[in-house]
Design an enzyme around this catalytic site. Structure first.
Site, PDB file in Angstrom:
ATOM      1  CG  HIS A 306      16.677 -23.775  18.422  1.00  0.00           C
ATOM      2  ND1 HIS A 306      15.642 -24.651  18.617  1.00  0.00           N
ATOM      3  CD2 HIS A 306      16.125 -22.607  18.046  1.00  0.00           C
ATOM      4  CE1 HIS A 306      14.503 -24.045  18.333  1.00  0.00           C
ATOM      5  NE2 HIS A 306      14.765 -22.795  17.989  1.00  0.00           N
ATOM      6  CG  ASP A 363      16.948 -14.753  17.243  1.00  0.00           C
ATOM      7  OD1 ASP A 363      16.623 -15.619  18.078  1.00  0.00           O
ATOM      8  OD2 ASP A 363      16.133 -14.042  16.638  1.00  0.00           O
TER       9      ASP A 363
HETATM   10  C1  SDX Z   1      14.605 -18.416  19.436  1.00  0.00           C
HETATM   11  O1  SDX Z   1      11.960 -22.347  20.700  1.00  0.00           O
HETATM   12  C2  SDX Z   1      12.030 -21.771  19.561  1.00  0.00           C
HETATM   13  O2  SDX Z   1      11.636 -22.292  18.550  1.00  0.00           O
HETATM   14  C3  SDX Z   1      12.620 -20.383  19.584  1.00  0.00           C
HETATM   15  C4  SDX Z   1      12.827 -19.710  18.247  1.00  0.00           C
HETATM   16  C5  SDX Z   1      11.523 -19.413  17.557  1.00  0.00           C
HETATM   17  O3  SDX Z   1      11.517 -19.271  16.318  1.00  0.00           O
HETATM   18  O4  SDX Z   1      10.520 -19.213  18.264  1.00  0.00           O
HETATM   19  O5  SDX Z   1      13.608 -20.544  17.395  1.00  0.00           O
HETATM   20  C6  SDX Z   1      13.533 -18.381  18.400  1.00  0.00           C
HETATM   21  O6  SDX Z   1      14.333 -18.127  20.563  1.00  0.00           O
HETATM   22  C7  SDX Z   1      15.976 -18.873  19.035  1.00  0.00           C
HETATM   23  C8  SDX Z   1      16.968 -18.950  20.250  1.00  0.00           C
HETATM   24  C9  SDX Z   1      17.481 -17.548  20.518  1.00  0.00           C
HETATM   25  N1  SDX Z   1      18.280 -17.513  21.740  1.00  0.00           N
HETATM   26  C10 SDX Z   1      19.606 -17.365  21.708  1.00  0.00           C
HETATM   27  O7  SDX Z   1      20.261 -17.314  20.675  1.00  0.00           O
HETATM   28  C11 SDX Z   1      20.251 -17.213  23.081  1.00  0.00           C
HETATM   29  C12 SDX Z   1      21.514 -18.074  23.154  1.00  0.00           C
HETATM   30  N2  SDX Z   1      21.151 -19.465  23.169  1.00  0.00           N
HETATM   31  C13 SDX Z   1      20.868 -20.091  24.404  1.00  0.00           C
HETATM   32  O8  SDX Z   1      20.705 -19.390  25.537  1.00  0.00           O
HETATM   33  C14 SDX Z   1      20.315 -21.497  24.333  1.00  0.00           C
HETATM   34  O9  SDX Z   1      20.973 -22.155  23.336  1.00  0.00           O
HETATM   35  C15 SDX Z   1      18.820 -21.623  24.153  1.00  0.00           C
HETATM   36  C16 SDX Z   1      18.076 -20.830  25.155  1.00  0.00           C
HETATM   37  C17 SDX Z   1      18.432 -21.177  22.790  1.00  0.00           C
HETATM   38  C18 SDX Z   1      18.467 -23.100  24.299  1.00  0.00           C
HETATM   39  O10 SDX Z   1      18.722 -23.428  25.625  1.00  0.00           O
HETATM   40  P1  SDX Z   1      18.483 -24.917  26.185  1.00  0.00           P
HETATM   41  O11 SDX Z   1      17.878 -25.800  25.155  1.00  0.00           O
HETATM   42  O12 SDX Z   1      17.789 -24.805  27.495  1.00  0.00           O
HETATM   43  O13 SDX Z   1      19.956 -25.446  26.369  1.00  0.00           O
HETATM   44  P2  SDX Z   1      20.878 -25.195  27.649  1.00  0.00           P
HETATM   45  O14 SDX Z   1      20.790 -23.757  28.068  1.00  0.00           O
HETATM   46  O15 SDX Z   1      20.570 -26.243  28.648  1.00  0.00           O
HETATM   47  O16 SDX Z   1      22.324 -25.433  27.008  1.00  0.00           O
HETATM   48  C19 SDX Z   1      22.816 -26.750  26.826  1.00  0.00           C
HETATM   49  C20 SDX Z   1      24.353 -26.603  26.939  1.00  0.00           C
HETATM   50  C21 SDX Z   1      24.790 -25.901  28.227  1.00  0.00           C
HETATM   51  O17 SDX Z   1      26.110 -26.339  28.513  1.00  0.00           O
HETATM   52  P3  SDX Z   1      26.333 -27.566  29.624  1.00  0.00           P
HETATM   53  O18 SDX Z   1      25.592 -27.138  30.871  1.00  0.00           O
HETATM   54  O19 SDX Z   1      25.710 -28.790  28.954  1.00  0.00           O
HETATM   55  O20 SDX Z   1      27.818 -27.645  29.777  1.00  0.00           O
HETATM   56  O21 SDX Z   1      24.815 -25.767  25.862  1.00  0.00           O
HETATM   57  C22 SDX Z   1      25.381 -24.581  26.412  1.00  0.00           C
HETATM   58  C23 SDX Z   1      24.870 -24.448  27.823  1.00  0.00           C
HETATM   59  O22 SDX Z   1      25.786 -23.704  28.627  1.00  0.00           O
HETATM   60  N3  SDX Z   1      24.909 -23.477  25.555  1.00  0.00           N
HETATM   61  C24 SDX Z   1      25.658 -22.447  25.150  1.00  0.00           C
HETATM   62  C25 SDX Z   1      24.822 -21.676  24.329  1.00  0.00           C
HETATM   63  N4  SDX Z   1      23.604 -22.238  24.265  1.00  0.00           N
HETATM   64  C26 SDX Z   1      23.676 -23.353  25.041  1.00  0.00           C
HETATM   65  N5  SDX Z   1      26.955 -22.112  25.414  1.00  0.00           N
HETATM   66  C27 SDX Z   1      27.402 -20.976  24.815  1.00  0.00           C
HETATM   67  N6  SDX Z   1      26.643 -20.196  24.002  1.00  0.00           N
HETATM   68  C28 SDX Z   1      25.355 -20.503  23.737  1.00  0.00           C
HETATM   69  N7  SDX Z   1      24.606 -19.728  22.947  1.00  0.00           N
END
Ligand code: SDX
Length: 428
Positions: A306, A363
């Site tokens: 998140h 989710d």
């Molecule tokens: C919602 O904003 C809100 O409040 C949203 C929400 C709401 O109520 O409105 O809470 C609802 O959208 C919840 C999130 C749902 N999405 C997912 O579950 C999709 C999977 N999660 C991700 O794609 C990610 O965690 C996000 C999009 C939720 C957050 O992305 P960020 O903050 O931009 O973080 P990032 O993509 O830069 O990740 C940081 C690191 C990266 O690794 P490095 O480059 O540092 O090595 O964490 C890793 C990412 O690769 N990472 C994951 C991961 N999420 C982040 N690795 C594996 N699996 C994951 N799910």
């Protein structure tokens, strides 16, 4: 307004930037005069360190895993309130007394009908269109029914638009589902509560009375409370950006639905079920974890991580408990719950997830409940949209009353070609 400030040294120029404080949470540096004073923009793709507005609706402390609607902890609202009351709270700022709640319920109940022309619009979709595509289009078309006489300078008209959206989104959502399975569309029954009314429009068939189990409405009402608002998330920020242009509120919410659909946002609940089905067995959780850690795989654990929560999403904890209650009450033994729990257990022990502070989010478990309620996977994000309509309209109302509200128009770092002369076709 605090008298604190940040001092910025910009070349030979020193700039004092005021620091703004809210009622709680991080301070904000007001950079409004930065470009004028220094000729430089700030750069913050994804708005990782940027506050877009002042708001009194929802507070999140991502490190502590705190979520409050108008100051009330989500845990208390989940335990004691219901979605209609929470919608009133988000829109109006205070919990309603009995009279206010009854009036609000009556208003919402008497705005649930759709214009009959909606059927023609709906029947224009392919029957197998994704329900989020249909919902986006149908909500946008609401702007066609409520525009010419809409006076957004009138606070009562703004409030009525919010009530209409809260009331009609479930009717439209259920109609999209019924159309997609070839069942007749059901009219809302005003003698039912909000969630029961929606479940009736979703599942009632002409041939026999609908036998709804109370746990279904209880679970869905809880999920709606938990999904109702979440500060300046992507879809709410979209509604605010569209609202900042003075656009029709129904078009603003249609834009919010479109933003919510993305798998990085609300579309994640559908993606989690697809992922759990692909993993299939608890013994295959290890390979899923390995793929999620491998950047080359392009695979992410959907429902994990998140932007704000670097601790457990408090909503995920509540939903996980409700999962067990629903499955036990309905006598459903869903093997995917075991897969989900083993996935969570493995990830929370793994350094990759620990170092990046990746926890289950809202989710991760919700789809297991929706599935137990016979809601098809493609409708999961529609459920999210029904609930988040309460947050979207609340933020739109707050924005329309905000004296600082101005059209959102970010700048950029330009990286393209500069000052080229046109080359005639014959010379290219
Ligand atoms: C919602 O904003 C809100 O409040 C949203 C929400 C709401 O109520 O409105 O809470 C609802 O959208 C919840 C999130 C749902 N999405 C997912 O579950 C999709 C999977 N999660 C991700 O794609 C990610 O965690 C996000 C999009 C939720 C957050 O992305 P960020 O903050 O931009 O973080 P990032 O993509 O830069 O990740 C940081 C690191 C990266 O690794 P490095 O480059 O540092 O090595 O964490 C890793 C990412 O690769 N990472 C994951 C991961 N999420 C982040 N690795 C594996 N699996 C994951 N799910």
């Amino acid at each position: 307004m605090s008298n604190k400030s940040f001092t910025l040294q910009a070349g030979d120029k020193t700039v004092e930037l005021p620091v703004l404080s809210g009622s709680t949470g991080p301070d904000c540096v007001d950079i409004g005069k930065l470009y004028k004073e220094t000729g430089s923009f700030t750069y913050d793709p994804g708005f990782m360190s940027t506050a877009s507005c002042r708001s009194a609706i929802t507070y999140i402390d991502g490190d502590a895993g705190v979520l409050q609607y108008r100051g009330y902890p989500i845990e208390q609202l989940a335990k004691h309130s219901n979605f209609t009351e929470v919608s009133y709270l988000l829109m109006n700022g205070e919990l309603p007394d009995a009279g206010q709640l009854a009036k609000f319920e009556h208003e919402v109940t008497h705005h649930t009908m759709m214009h009959e022309a909606f059927r023609t619009f709906l029947y224009g979709f392919r029957h197998d269109a994704h329900p989020m595509a249909m919902l986006t289009g149908m909500l946008g078309s609401l702007a066609a029914f409520y525009h010419s006489d809409l006076n957004l300078d009138d606070p009562e008209e703004r409030r009525l638009a919010a009530i209409r959206l809260l009331a009609k989104v479930p009717t439209i959502a259920a109609a999209c589902y019924r159309y997609s399975i070839g069942w007749p569309i059901r009219y809302p029954k005003n003698n039912l509560e909000y969630v029961d009314r929606f479940l009736h429009m979703m599942f009632e068939v002409p041939s026999e009375p609908l036998a709804l189990k109370p746990i279904a409405a209880k679970a869905l009402d809880l999920l709606f409370i938990l999904h109702a608002d979440h500060e300046q998330n992507a879809s709410t920020s979209t509604v605010r950006l569209v609202g900042s242009t003075g656009a029709n509120p129904y078009a603003c919410v249609a834009a919010g639905v479109a933003a919510l659909w993305g798998p990085a946002h609300g579309g994640a609940n559908e993606a989690v079920l697809t992922m759990l089905n692909e993993i299939g067995r608890p013994e295959d959780v290890g390979s899923a974890i390995a793929r999620a850690k491998d950047k080359e795989s392009g695979f992410r654990l959907m429902g994990f991580g998140h932007r704000v929560y670097k601790n457990f999403d408090p909503r995920a904890k509540i939903i996980r408990e409700m999962c067990h209650e629903v499955l036990n009450e309905l006598g459903v033994n869903d093997p995917l719950l075991e897969v989900a729990m083993r996935l969570e257990e493995a990830a929370l022990k793994d350094d990759y997830f620990i170092q990046r502070k990746l926890y289950p989010n809202v989710d991760f478990y919700s789809g297991i409940i929706y599935k137990a309620l016979n809601i098809p996977t493609e409708m999961f994000t529609v459920m999210f949209a029904i609930a988040r309509t309460a947050g979207w309209v609340s933020h739109w109302l707050e924005q329309q009353n905000d004296p600082e509200n101005k059209i959102g128009r970010p700048r950029q770092i330009y990286t393209g070609a500069v000052n080229r002369d046109y080359t005639p076709l014959a010379k290219r």
